[in-house]
Every structure is written in C-alpha cells, then in structure tokens.
Scaffold this motif. Sequence first.
Motif, PDB file in Angstrom:
ATOM      1  N   THR A 601       0.827  -1.198   0.000  1.00  0.00           N
ATOM      2  CA  THR A 601       0.000   0.000   0.000  1.00  0.00           C
ATOM      3  C   THR A 601       0.864   1.251   0.000  1.00  0.00           C
ATOM      4  N   THR A 602       0.306   2.311  -0.565  1.00  0.00           N
ATOM      5  CA  THR A 602       0.899   3.640  -0.470  1.00  0.00           C
ATOM      6  C   THR A 602      -0.223   4.612  -0.151  1.00  0.00           C
ATOM      7  N   ALA A 603       0.154   5.799   0.282  1.00  0.00           N
ATOM      8  CA  ALA A 603      -0.856   6.802   0.627  1.00  0.00           C
ATOM      9  C   ALA A 603      -0.292   8.189   0.408  1.00  0.00           C
ATOM     10  N   SER A 604      -1.178   9.146   0.296  1.00  0.00           N
ATOM     11  CA  SER A 604      -0.768  10.538   0.137  1.00  0.00           C
ATOM     12  C   SER A 604      -0.106  11.073   1.391  1.00  0.00           C
ATOM     13  N   GLY A 605      -0.360  10.417   2.521  1.00  0.00           N
ATOM     14  CA  GLY A 605       0.250  10.815   3.781  1.00  0.00           C
ATOM     15  C   GLY A 605      -0.323   9.987   4.910  1.00  0.00           C
ATOM     16  N   GLN A 606       0.283  10.126   6.094  1.00  0.00           N
ATOM     17  CA  GLN A 606      -0.237   9.414   7.252  1.00  0.00           C
ATOM     18  C   GLN A 606      -0.021  10.265   8.488  1.00  0.00           C
ATOM     19  N   ALA A 607      -0.885  10.079   9.474  1.00  0.00           N
ATOM     20  CA  ALA A 607      -0.764  10.749  10.757  1.00  0.00           C
ATOM     21  C   ALA A 607      -0.105   9.795  11.746  1.00  0.00           C
ATOM     22  N   ASN A 629      -6.107  17.708   8.041  1.00  0.00           N
ATOM     23  CA  ASN A 629      -6.391  19.036   7.486  1.00  0.00           C
ATOM     24  C   ASN A 629      -5.703  19.263   6.139  1.00  0.00           C
ATOM     25  N   ALA A 630      -5.776  18.244   5.283  1.00  0.00           N
ATOM     26  CA  ALA A 630      -5.087  18.351   3.989  1.00  0.00           C
ATOM     27  C   ALA A 630      -5.856  17.616   2.894  1.00  0.00           C
ATOM     28  N   PHE A 631      -7.182  17.685   2.901  1.00  0.00           N
ATOM     29  CA  PHE A 631      -7.948  17.044   1.826  1.00  0.00           C
ATOM     30  C   PHE A 631      -7.612  17.696   0.493  1.00  0.00           C
ATOM     31  N   PRO A 632      -7.686  16.915  -0.640  1.00  0.00           N
ATOM     32  CA  PRO A 632      -8.017  15.486  -0.713  1.00  0.00           C
ATOM     33  C   PRO A 632      -6.831  14.598  -0.298  1.00  0.00           C
ATOM     34  N   GLN A 633      -7.162  13.384   0.160  1.00  0.00           N
ATOM     35  CA  GLN A 633      -6.161  12.397   0.554  1.00  0.00           C
ATOM     36  C   GLN A 633      -6.523  11.052  -0.079  1.00  0.00           C
ATOM     37  N   TRP A 634      -5.516  10.189  -0.282  1.00  0.00           N
ATOM     38  CA  TRP A 634      -5.802   8.907  -0.930  1.00  0.00           C
ATOM     39  C   TRP A 634      -4.945   7.783  -0.351  1.00  0.00           C
ATOM     40  N   ILE A 635      -5.442   6.575  -0.519  1.00  0.00           N
ATOM     41  CA  ILE A 635      -4.712   5.352  -0.192  1.00  0.00           C
ATOM     42  C   ILE A 635      -4.847   4.416  -1.381  1.00  0.00           C
ATOM     43  N   THR A 636      -3.726   3.768  -1.792  1.00  0.00           N
ATOM     44  CA  THR A 636      -3.717   2.898  -2.962  1.00  0.00           C
ATOM     45  C   THR A 636      -3.170   1.532  -2.577  1.00  0.00           C
ATOM     46  N   VAL A 637      -3.820   0.486  -3.057  1.00  0.00           N
ATOM     47  CA  VAL A 637      -3.343  -0.877  -2.839  1.00  0.00           C
ATOM     48  C   VAL A 637      -2.952  -1.492  -4.182  1.00  0.00           C
ATOM     49  N   ASP A 638      -1.814  -2.157  -4.197  1.00  0.00           N
ATOM     50  CA  ASP A 638      -1.314  -2.865  -5.379  1.00  0.00           C
ATOM     51  C   ASP A 638      -1.721  -4.327  -5.255  1.00  0.00           C
ATOM     52  N   ILE A 711     -10.334  10.368  -0.739  1.00  0.00           N
ATOM     53  CA  ILE A 711     -11.269  10.912   0.240  1.00  0.00           C
ATOM     54  C   ILE A 711     -11.147  12.432   0.239  1.00  0.00           C
ATOM     55  N   THR A 712     -12.288  13.085   0.120  1.00  0.00           N
ATOM     56  CA  THR A 712     -12.293  14.552   0.068  1.00  0.00           C
ATOM     57  C   THR A 712     -12.934  15.201   1.283  1.00  0.00           C
ATOM     58  N   ALA A 713     -13.622  14.402   2.127  1.00  0.00           N
ATOM     59  CA  ALA A 713     -14.249  14.984   3.322  1.00  0.00           C
ATOM     60  C   ALA A 713     -14.564  13.882   4.314  1.00  0.00           C
ATOM     61  N   ASN A 714     -14.596  14.260   5.591  1.00  0.00           N
ATOM     62  CA  ASN A 714     -14.929  13.334   6.673  1.00  0.00           C
ATOM     63  C   ASN A 714     -15.595  14.141   7.777  1.00  0.00           C
ATOM     64  N   THR A 715     -16.842  13.812   8.085  1.00  0.00           N
ATOM     65  CA  THR A 715     -17.573  14.588   9.093  1.00  0.00           C
ATOM     66  C   THR A 715     -17.107  14.301  10.518  1.00  0.00           C
ATOM     67  N   GLY A 716     -16.334  13.213  10.712  1.00  0.00           N
ATOM     68  CA  GLY A 716     -15.928  12.838  12.063  1.00  0.00           C
ATOM     69  C   GLY A 716     -14.506  13.209  12.425  1.00  0.00           C
ATOM     70  N   TRP A 717     -13.677  13.557  11.413  1.00  0.00           N
ATOM     71  CA  TRP A 717     -12.263  13.859  11.676  1.00  0.00           C
ATOM     72  C   TRP A 717     -11.696  14.539  10.444  1.00  0.00           C
ATOM     73  N   PRO A 718     -10.758  15.455  10.607  1.00  0.00           N
ATOM     74  CA  PRO A 718     -10.238  16.187   9.437  1.00  0.00           C
ATOM     75  C   PRO A 718      -9.189  15.413   8.655  1.00  0.00           C
ATOM     76  N   ALA A 719      -9.497  14.142   8.377  1.00  0.00           N
ATOM     77  CA  ALA A 719      -8.547  13.294   7.650  1.00  0.00           C
ATOM     78  C   ALA A 719      -9.296  12.099   7.100  1.00  0.00           C
ATOM     79  N   GLY A 720      -8.700  11.422   6.116  1.00  0.00           N
ATOM     80  CA  GLY A 720      -9.229  10.151   5.658  1.00  0.00           C
ATOM     81  C   GLY A 720      -8.868   9.047   6.644  1.00  0.00           C
ATOM     82  N   GLN A 721      -9.797   8.133   6.861  1.00  0.00           N
ATOM     83  CA  GLN A 721      -9.592   7.056   7.839  1.00  0.00           C
ATOM     84  C   GLN A 721     -10.165   5.746   7.312  1.00  0.00           C
ATOM     85  N   LEU A 722      -9.370   4.680   7.344  1.00  0.00           N
ATOM     86  CA  LEU A 722      -9.840   3.340   6.988  1.00  0.00           C
ATOM     87  C   LEU A 722      -9.087   2.319   7.832  1.00  0.00           C
TER      88      LEU A 722
END
Length: 730
Positions: A601-607, A629-638, A711-722
């Motif tokens: 996996t790769t991602a645009s960033g991580q906390a 606090n940096a939307f949009p964010q993404w995660i990619t799986v190979d 992910i472009t928005a999250n009502t529960g936290w200012p970041a993408g989460q999975l």
Amino acid sequence: MPENRRNPRKRPLAAAAAVALAASGLTVLTGALGAPAALAAGGSGATVPFVEYEAESASTNGSTIGPNYTQASLPSEASGRKAVTLNGGQYVEFTLSAAANSIDVRYSVQDGRSGKLAVYVGSQKVGDLNITSKYSYVDTGWIPGAKTHKFYDETRMLLGQNVAAGAKVKVQVDDSSAGPVTIDLADFEQVAGADAQPANSVSVTSTGATPNDGSDDAQAFRSAIDTAKSQGKTVWVPQGTFEIGSSLQVDNVTIQGAGQWYTVLHSNNPFQNGGAQGNIHLKDFAVFGEITERNDGSPDNAFHGVLGANSSVTGLWIQHMKCGLWLMNGASSHLTISGNRILDTTADGINFDGNVTDSVISNNFLRSNGDDGLALWSNGAPDARDTISNNTVVQPQLANGIAIYGGTDQTVTGNLVRDTNALGGGILVANRFNATPLSGTITVSHNTTVRAGALDPNWQFGVGAFWVDARDSSPNAAIRVTDLRAVASPYEAIQFIDGNGAGKSINNVSVDGASVEGVGTFVVQSQTGGTVSLSNITASGVGVTGTYNCPYPSSNQPMTFTGSGNSGWSGTWADCSTWPAPGSGPGNPPANGNLALHRSTTASGQADVYAPGNAVDGNANTYWESTNNAFPQWITVDLGSAQSVSKLVLKLPPSSAWGARTQTLSVLGSTTGGSFTTLSASHGYTFDPASGNTATVTFAAASVRYVRVQITANTGWPAGQLSELEVYGS
C-alpha cells in the motif's frame, strides 16, 4: 548454495520469528523460559535462551510498516512482515516478560548510513548500539530473479545490569545522523558469566595471542593448537576479540572459548580444512566476519572444508560471514552441529556439500541467511542418514528454510521455518543441482512453517510452504511427510513440480496428517504428473480453493491423488490458463477472497503511526489515517497483477469509541499505477458503529492492478480514515 562448485544459476525459482503470543505481543522461542503451547501438529524448533519481542507489538511513537510480502520491500524481510520506523527522538520500548542482562536488536538503516542507537533501562541510558548498513544491501546479479536484499542487520550488547521482569527497556534514535532506523525485533537474554579456563588446556595467550589489540593472532593460535595436540589438551581462548588473519587447519583438537558473548574470533574464514581425520570440537565462542558482498569463489565461511569423523560444532555465534558451515573436500561422519546461532550471512547457514553421513544438525537458530538456511546437498557423493532436527530458521532471503537436494535416508523433524522470502519455500525435497538422486526413505515429520513460501519472480506463481521438485529426475525415494503444520502460507501450502518444465512425474510421496491454517491460494498445488497420497489433512482459511492440478506441459496427465480423511478443503481450480492472486476465486465475494489482504500500500500521507499498511492487515482494530487538514487524501493498494474487480468493503474500527461519520470518497483504478480512471464516482458513505462501521462500494467490473480510494471529506475527523480496505473480484 554459494560455492563455485555449485551452479550459480541455482535460482530459476523462494520465500518467520516464532509463533506470537497474541495477548502479550511477545514472540517466545522455546528455551529455558519454557515452551509455547502444544501444537496441533508440527514442531516448535530450537530451544534457545532468549525471549524475542516484536517491535510492532511494543510501545512506540514511531511508524509501523507492513505487512507486505513484496520482494525487496523492507517489511517483506521483517519478522512477521511488520516493523517500526523511527526518526530522531523516536523509540520502541519493550516490557520484559523475564529477567535479562543483554539485548540483540534486528534493525535496518538506509544504504550508506551508520550511527548509534541509544538503549535505556527505565529512564537511565545504559549505552549505545552501533548500527550500520555496511553488511546490508546485498546484490547477486548472477542469480536470476534476485533483487537487492538483506536490509536488516543485528547488533548486540550486555546491559551491565540484571533487568527484572516487568522492567522497560527502550531503544531510541538520539543520533539523528543515522537517518530513519527501522526496528524489527529485540532478543533479550540472561547471559551467564564468562567461563573459566578448563583444566588440562593451553591458552592461546600463552603462545602469544593478545586480545583486543587488533594484531593478527593466527600464528599464536597455530602454536597453541600444535602444543595442545602434542600434549592431549584443549585449546583455550579466553575472553576478548582475537584477529585470525589467515585460516587455521584443525584436526583432532578441541578449541573452546569463554562463551559466545565473551570470546570473539574476528575473521572472514577462521577455519579451513582441506582434509581431516576428525575428532574436531569447536565450542563456546563467536565468529564475526566482515563479509559485505557474496563471492561464490571465496571460502568466506566460519568453517570451510571437512570435519572428518566424530566432530562437533556447538555453542557458536556466527555473524557477517558468507556461510556459517560449508562442509566439503572429503568424507565427514557422525557429526554433531548444535546450539549455534548463525545470523546475517550472505549465503547458506549450514550446507553439507556431499559425502556427509550419519550426522545431526540440531537445535540451531538461524536468521537472515542469503540462501538456504539448512541444506543437505549430495554433490558428487550422497549425504546419507543425516538428521535436521529441532532447528529454527527465520527469513532466508533467496532460497528455502530447509532443503534436501538428493541423498539417501534423510530426516527433517521438529523444525520451525518462518517468513521465507523470494526464490524458495519453507521445506524442499528435490532432485536438483546435479545432486546424487534421492533414494531410500526421506522422512519429513513434525515440522511447522509460518508465513513460508513466496511469489517466485521468475515463474510468477507461488512456491509452497512444503514442496517437492523433480527438476533433474523423478524421485525414486519414498518421501514420507507426517504432522506438518503450515500457518499463514502466503501462497500454496503443499506443492509438487518439475521445475525444469519437462513433466517428470512425482510418485511414492505420502502426506499423512497436516494442519493448514490459512493459505493464500491452494492447500495443494501440483504442476506435474504422478500419484501422491494425501490423508488426514485439515485446512481452514483457504484463499482460493482446495487444489490446483495443472501439469506442465499441459499435454501430460494431471496428478492422481489418493488418500482419505481430509477436511476443510475441496474443489479444484478450473482454468489452467490463469493464475489466481492469493485470496481470489469465484463468488461475490468469495470466502476469504479479499484481493487486497497483505498487499503493498501507499498513501498521500499518514498521521503519526497510522500507516497505510494497517488498512490491509486483516485487523479491523488497526487503521490508516491520512495527514490531517489536507484534503483530498488517498490510499492505494497494489493487487500484484491485473484483476477483475467490482466491489470494495471499507471499514473503521468496530468500537463504540468511533462515533458515526460520513466520508466522501471515490474509487479509482489503474493498470500501471500512473494514470487512474474513475471506477466509482464521489459519494458520501456513512460509517456507523451500530452497524459494524462498514461501507460497501460496488461498480461495473474493471480489470485493474491498482485500486485507490480518494477521500475529500470526513464529518468525524479532518482526515481520511480506513481500518480495512477490502477489494473483491467480479
């Protein structure tokens, strides 16, 4: 198999740190501290004096990496395929389950870097461990399919105090010049004091050897050996580091040190025998070399040559050599090789290179060997009636954990093989490398493999946890496999193949009593013909289906399976023109058919420590979180290869601590990893703990290798989460 007598193109094919105690996050290897719970089948490996602690299960403010099985990735060479990366000021803190006064850390730094790793007991700094990339980043371009490998090394120290059970020991990056430091694990041990000089012995210091001064002590050792032999005495090597600048020839002599933590022979080849009668005993010292690359034309081994009859090698710590022991040049028999640690070699751990008989390799611990961990290679003359018993082999990187290449009446029993990497599997029985063909009875009993087997980069299909290869000729021996335990095999558990692709059949093999506990593809994979008996094999967590039975060439008859009493696996892969990815198969979704499980996996960033690998580890309680606090964010799986996909299951931790939230996201796909197309347009998906915190995305089937959730928005936290990104076939 590194010697120049062996065909260096051994590799047209490859691929764990003891079974974890999940509740504590510890890995306990059987030893003075006790054995793990009894196994349903299989063996528990070596009895060792240390307790092994995985970094990812310890307290840390670093970033967990993995799991990842992709060849040449840093997690793929880690124990358990996970580790922790530390930057300046970050740490991993271990809570000891048993008293210890020493530490051995398995770590990785970037190529060209070196520095210090600070060690703290509680809040008190007790010293620094030297860390370096000097012995890592090995290239073997002459081996087809090999990539830069051996990313990890090990460094040890005595703590200078007895640390009680329950105490905390921390390794921390205070020296930021080393750059990021990845910690795989730490072994903690209560080391006894240095041994005293035994009676009836000749000390090498009495013949001119001087420890710790950097001068060459080889001639003083020769004088001590000659004196001891003439007087019927032992050669004593006291505490300290001795330089052996030229190889020693030994015969009918005992060489004993003060212990593997105290006496060190610093040499690239301290012992080399062109011939010997035997009665050679090497015991209780360490051999540290300076081997940084693999040279198959140089005998850069701790022991090289012949041991003769009735010899033993016990209690050695061998590190930074090409091989631990490579036996050749003549007949050796009735040997005992036991209680040794062989770490960080650029090639094999131990190899019986022909004409070794009635000998035992037992209770050795091997980690990070650049070829087979343990090998019996009947080169020119058969190895016969040898036993490989109760050893632990971890992370062989270009071959097998244990390999039998030809020979007569060989036994492999009670061993543990973990986390094998590319160009091999867990345990191999084969007619390969022009070995004297298999004959008599080959017994493989009560062994355990954990995460053993890998995607072969040349063949582009998986290699098994246990496999039989008829590459040179059809085996004539009776091969008897009993009580095999195969845990979390990334690809198939059991494999039969003619690696030369000529369709040589395999017969007279029986597998009776096996426990297959999670397998990426098949319980049994056969790629040649013949008749094999499979009985009393139980399986769970089958990734694709029970059997793959597709001979090559395809004009040959498939294998015939006989036997009874099997359970938990059924079905045969129907399309011999395709290879399934681990976990794929028919159905929507198929059982255990998550194509993204344990993928890269790769991602645009991580906390903080919430790395993208957490989203494909099969554990919904760990999660990826993007940069805040940096939307949009993404995660990619190979997915490893192009797959037809049509469904994603997205999860957050199933905990009431996670309030309901809506994430706005789209699903993208790519065949190259460069240009992505939209598979499912942006939409708001609600994750509600009352219904499992799960969202499902379906779309028209598409053939892609890379799947991205943006992910472009999250009502529960200012970041993408999975916590889990599951991908299913169409």
